[in-house]
Design a protein around this motif. Structure first.
Motif, PDB file in Angstrom:
ATOM      1  N   GLY A  74       0.821  -1.198   0.000  1.00 40.18           N
ATOM      2  CA  GLY A  74       0.000   0.000   0.000  1.00 40.18           C
ATOM      3  C   GLY A  74       0.857   1.250   0.000  1.00 40.18           C
ATOM      4  O   GLY A  74       2.063   1.201  -0.258  1.00 40.18           O
ATOM      5  N   PRO A  75       0.264   2.400   0.312  1.00 43.08           N
ATOM      6  CA  PRO A  75       0.997   3.670   0.250  1.00 43.08           C
ATOM      7  C   PRO A  75       2.125   3.745   1.279  1.00 43.08           C
ATOM      8  O   PRO A  75       2.029   3.174   2.369  1.00 43.08           O
ATOM      9  N   VAL A  76       3.175   4.445   0.893  1.00 36.61           N
ATOM     10  CA  VAL A  76       4.326   4.650   1.778  1.00 36.61           C
ATOM     11  C   VAL A  76       4.336   6.098   2.240  1.00 36.61           C
ATOM     12  O   VAL A  76       4.230   7.023   1.434  1.00 36.61           O
ATOM     13  N   ASP A  77       4.430   6.305   3.545  1.00 38.01           N
ATOM     14  CA  ASP A  77       4.581   7.654   4.098  1.00 38.01           C
ATOM     15  C   ASP A  77       6.070   7.933   4.267  1.00 38.01           C
ATOM     16  O   ASP A  77       6.807   7.097   4.806  1.00 38.01           O
ATOM     17  N   TRP A  78       6.491   9.109   3.816  1.00 35.76           N
ATOM     18  CA  TRP A  78       7.920   9.418   3.822  1.00 35.76           C
ATOM     19  C   TRP A  78       8.309  10.291   5.007  1.00 35.76           C
ATOM     20  O   TRP A  78       7.615  11.243   5.346  1.00 35.76           O
ATOM     21  N   VAL A  79       9.431   9.938   5.593  1.00 39.10           N
ATOM     22  CA  VAL A  79      10.045  10.777   6.625  1.00 39.10           C
ATOM     23  C   VAL A  79      11.469  11.047   6.163  1.00 39.10           C
ATOM     24  O   VAL A  79      12.273  10.125   6.026  1.00 39.10           O
ATOM     25  N   GLU A  80      11.758  12.320   5.886  1.00 39.69           N
ATOM     26  CA  GLU A  80      13.068  12.699   5.369  1.00 39.69           C
ATOM     27  C   GLU A  80      13.756  13.654   6.344  1.00 39.69           C
ATOM     28  O   GLU A  80      13.145  14.603   6.827  1.00 39.69           O
ATOM     29  N   GLU A  81      15.009  13.367   6.619  1.00 40.60           N
ATOM     30  CA  GLU A  81      15.780  14.233   7.507  1.00 40.60           C
ATOM     31  C   GLU A  81      17.139  14.527   6.891  1.00 40.60           C
ATOM     32  O   GLU A  81      17.789  13.626   6.363  1.00 40.60           O
ATOM     33  N   LYS A  82      17.546  15.759   6.969  1.00 39.06           N
ATOM     34  CA  LYS A  82      18.902  16.127   6.575  1.00 39.06           C
ATOM     35  C   LYS A  82      19.619  16.561   7.842  1.00 39.06           C
ATOM     36  O   LYS A  82      19.573  17.724   8.245  1.00 39.06           O
ATOM     37  N   ILE A  83      20.226  15.578   8.486  1.00 40.95           N
ATOM     38  CA  ILE A  83      20.816  15.797   9.803  1.00 40.95           C
ATOM     39  C   ILE A  83      21.878  14.733  10.042  1.00 40.95           C
ATOM     40  O   ILE A  83      21.833  13.656   9.447  1.00 40.95           O
ATOM     41  N   SER A  84      22.821  15.019  10.892  1.00 43.21           N
ATOM     42  CA  SER A  84      23.880  14.059  11.192  1.00 43.21           C
ATOM     43  C   SER A  84      23.331  12.857  11.951  1.00 43.21           C
ATOM     44  O   SER A  84      22.501  12.997  12.851  1.00 43.21           O
ATOM     45  N   GLY A  85      23.804  11.671  11.586  1.00 43.30           N
ATOM     46  CA  GLY A  85      23.381  10.447  12.261  1.00 43.30           C
ATOM     47  C   GLY A  85      24.006  10.275  13.625  1.00 43.30           C
ATOM     48  O   GLY A  85      23.672   9.342  14.355  1.00 43.30           O
ATOM     49  N   THR A  86      24.926  11.169  13.996  1.00 47.60           N
ATOM     50  CA  THR A  86      25.534  11.077  15.324  1.00 47.60           C
ATOM     51  C   THR A  86      24.649  11.716  16.389  1.00 47.60           C
ATOM     52  O   THR A  86      24.841  11.475  17.580  1.00 47.60           O
ATOM     53  N   LYS A  87      23.680  12.530  15.970  1.00 45.83           N
ATOM     54  CA  LYS A  87      22.774  13.159  16.931  1.00 45.83           C
ATOM     55  C   LYS A  87      21.843  12.107  17.520  1.00 45.83           C
ATOM     56  O   LYS A  87      21.387  11.201  16.829  1.00 45.83           O
ATOM     57  N   ASP A  88      21.566  12.221  18.812  1.00 47.16           N
ATOM     58  CA  ASP A  88      20.693  11.271  19.509  1.00 47.16           C
ATOM     59  C   ASP A  88      19.402  11.077  18.725  1.00 47.16           C
ATOM     60  O   ASP A  88      18.711  12.044  18.398  1.00 47.16           O
ATOM     61  N   TRP A  89      19.061   9.815  18.436  1.00 48.73           N
ATOM     62  CA  TRP A  89      17.893   9.543  17.591  1.00 48.73           C
ATOM     63  C   TRP A  89      16.592  10.029  18.218  1.00 48.73           C
ATOM     64  O   TRP A  89      15.642  10.350  17.520  1.00 48.73           O
ATOM     65  N   ARG A  90      16.532  10.116  19.548  1.00 51.00           N
ATOM     66  CA  ARG A  90      15.306  10.587  20.202  1.00 51.00           C
ATOM     67  C   ARG A  90      15.044  12.064  19.912  1.00 51.00           C
ATOM     68  O   ARG A  90      13.906  12.526  19.986  1.00 51.00           O
ATOM     69  N   LYS A  91      16.116  12.801  19.626  1.00 50.31           N
ATOM     70  CA  LYS A  91      15.988  14.234  19.384  1.00 50.31           C
ATOM     71  C   LYS A  91      15.822  14.543  17.900  1.00 50.31           C
ATOM     72  O   LYS A  91      15.765  15.701  17.511  1.00 50.31           O
ATOM     73  N   ARG A  92      15.765  13.484  17.091  1.00 46.92           N
ATOM     74  CA  ARG A  92      15.516  13.647  15.668  1.00 46.92           C
ATOM     75  C   ARG A  92      14.072  13.258  15.365  1.00 46.92           C
ATOM     76  O   ARG A  92      13.355  12.753  16.229  1.00 46.92           O
TER      77      ARG A  92
END
Length: 203
Positions: free
Chosen positions: A33-51
């Protein structure tokens, strides 16, 4: 069933369109079915909870899917990746990584894979610990006063909270964790209770 295509880039020259096409091809082939997109332009070293990823992990539930091009898109740290996967596994969320065709679910293969990741996380933790000790030694030699301020109420375990939670979720015993972080088992037990951390490993 919700299907999330998660895309993270840390620089402007990384192409999202190819990754999108690959995720769509996977989802369409399986008629998700449909895909919902989540796009981030951010460093992967930042805590994932704060992204934005932290919000995605929070709202996904049983039977949902999170699809991403490769594990490094989730985070750069093995410890963070392990914690993200453990949290999603606890919620019975399917995680599919296109690179290597890794499907993280409740299968035996996934459990073996997560165990291997836990081992890599421990190695990474040892390397971080070694660098930290070297840094403290250098600061001490330079005359910097070390140690926790009196009355701070903090525990040495606080800085390792994400790692400890991930180890518990992947089945590590409290005896092993206490030994690893060089604290008494009673200290670890009290710290877990104080911080309301579930001590039940994920099946």
């Amino acid at each position: 069933m919700r299907v999330i295509g998660y895309l993270r880039v840390s620089t402007q020259d990384q192409d999202l369109e190819k990754n999108k096409a690959d995720i769509l091809a996977f989802a369409n082939e399986r008629r998700m079915g449909p895909v919902d997109w989540v796009e981030e332009k951010i460093s992967g070293t930042k805590d994932w909870r704060k992204r934005e990823l932290g919000q995605v992990v929070a709202f996904l539930g049983k039977g949902d899917w999170l699809i991403t091009p490769e594990f490094s898109r989730l985070a750069r740290s093995t410890l963070q990746i392990l914690e993200i996967l453990a949290e999603l596994k606890k919620k019975s969320v399917h995680v599919y990584v296109l690179k290597g065709a890794q499907h993280v679910n409740d299968s035996i293969e996934s459990k073996v894979f997560l165990t291997m990741m836990a081992l890599f996380a421990e190695i990474e933790r040892d390397l971080i610990s070694a660098r930290t000790k070297e840094g403290l030694k250098a600061r001490k030699a330079a005359g910097v006063k070390l140690g926790r301020p009196k009355g701070s109420g903090k525990s040495k375990l606080d800085q390792y909270r994400p790692e400890i939670k991930a180890l518990i979720k992947t089945g590590s015993s409290l005896v092993y964790i206490a030994k690893r972080y060089k604290v008494a088992r009673s200290t670890l037990h009290n710290w877990l209770k104080k911080n309301k951390i579930d001590r039940t490993p994920q099946p």
